[in-house]
Design an enzyme around this catalytic site. Sequence first.
Site, PDB file in Angstrom:
ATOM      1  N   ASP A  56      35.382  51.380  34.456  1.00  0.00           N
ATOM      2  CA  ASP A  56      35.913  51.120  35.914  1.00  0.00           C
ATOM      3  C   ASP A  56      34.846  51.127  36.762  1.00  0.00           C
ATOM      4  O   ASP A  56      33.960  51.928  36.756  1.00  0.00           O
ATOM      5  CB  ASP A  56      37.192  51.915  35.897  1.00  0.00           C
ATOM      6  CG  ASP A  56      38.029  51.508  37.078  1.00  0.00           C
ATOM      7  OD1 ASP A  56      37.851  50.278  37.652  1.00  0.00           O
ATOM      8  OD2 ASP A  56      38.752  52.155  37.613  1.00  0.00           O
ATOM      9  N   ASP A  66      44.873  52.043  29.512  1.00  0.00           N
ATOM     10  CA  ASP A  66      44.150  53.133  29.557  1.00  0.00           C
ATOM     11  C   ASP A  66      45.224  54.246  30.588  1.00  0.00           C
ATOM     12  O   ASP A  66      45.883  53.679  31.492  1.00  0.00           O
ATOM     13  CB  ASP A  66      42.742  53.169  30.314  1.00  0.00           C
ATOM     14  CG  ASP A  66      43.053  53.193  31.685  1.00  0.00           C
ATOM     15  OD1 ASP A  66      42.614  54.207  32.343  1.00  0.00           O
ATOM     16  OD2 ASP A  66      43.062  52.061  32.299  1.00  0.00           O
TER      17      ASP A  66
END
Length: 366
Positions: free
Chosen positions: A88, A265
């Site tokens: 990320d 996730d």
Amino acid sequence: AFKVLNKDHHARRGLIQTHRGNINTPAFMPVGTQATVKACTIDDVKKAGSEIILSNTYHLMIRPGVDRIESAGGLHNFMNCDLPILTDSGGFQVMSLSKLRKITEEGVNFQSHIDGSKHFLTPENVVDFQNVIKSDIQMVLDECIQFPESYENVKKSMELSLRWAERSREYYIKNKKKIYGAQFGIIQGGVFEDLRKISISETTQLDFDGYAIGGLAVGEGHEKMVEVVNYTAPQLPENKVRYLMGVGRPRDIIEAVYRGVDIFDCVIPTREGRHGLAYVGSGSINLKNSKFENDLSPLNEKSDYFVSNKYSKSYLNHLLKIKDPLGSILISLHNLHYYYSLMRDIRRSIEDGNLDNYREDFNNKN
């Protein structure tokens, strides 16, 4: 590369191909935010069934630092991980963890939540950081806005994220020959359908390698999340991976897969495992509860996974009571395997054209 192998209405069974290995979708990514899936070795994560993990540019930049990771030859070498890694960009952490931040057109100035040191993120240097990390899938920098927020503020934030996405993509393409991994764009727009449609239209024109649905799992609740995914996921390109960021609980995952999402996730399996919550059936049980003190049955005697079928609830209760780390480790691994099994069963139900029945049976167990 990404291939859709089977479809059941909007739901897709697919395969992501990377040079580090294939990922069967729908897939769940354990979260290794700071170069560790907490309380678990990578070998154990693999044995539990995982084919990809997630890490985070913000946290890695703060600790251990990009220079240390570069000196090790990248994140895979640093943490002894041969699985693909998605990173990320850090936009969410800048929102949730920084002591002081200032967002400008150029990027984000912020102070570390650890030591107050000052840092600056831009759409371009986030690409550079993730390239040093050697991320297999890297996310663009975006502004993740909190919920609830006004339409005007969400619109302003979404438009800034679009401008950053364009800069990220241009920089990535310009430097493609020395870029390590694929690049995914992020769809923003909060809980407003018209803003999501604008974000989809503008972001998909940039032809990213995959697309994430961002700005959810921030307090909007299950029903609103499902509503947003319902009108967002099917509009994303059919031949690209669709990623729902930060989700979630088993019920959330099933509903999102049903609407066309491919990868997920969340910290839930390992975070709740460390606190004694084990996933069984369609929900979780708290193994700290005294009712398990004399329960000699395993968490799942039908499982093919040694943690789930060998260790008794009584023993796990004991480990938690004496605060031995082994209890947290075993329950975390059990939960990771539970999530892997969930995704495997979902994939099979899509292949069989039976997701409707699987979804109904799962929800009826709650």
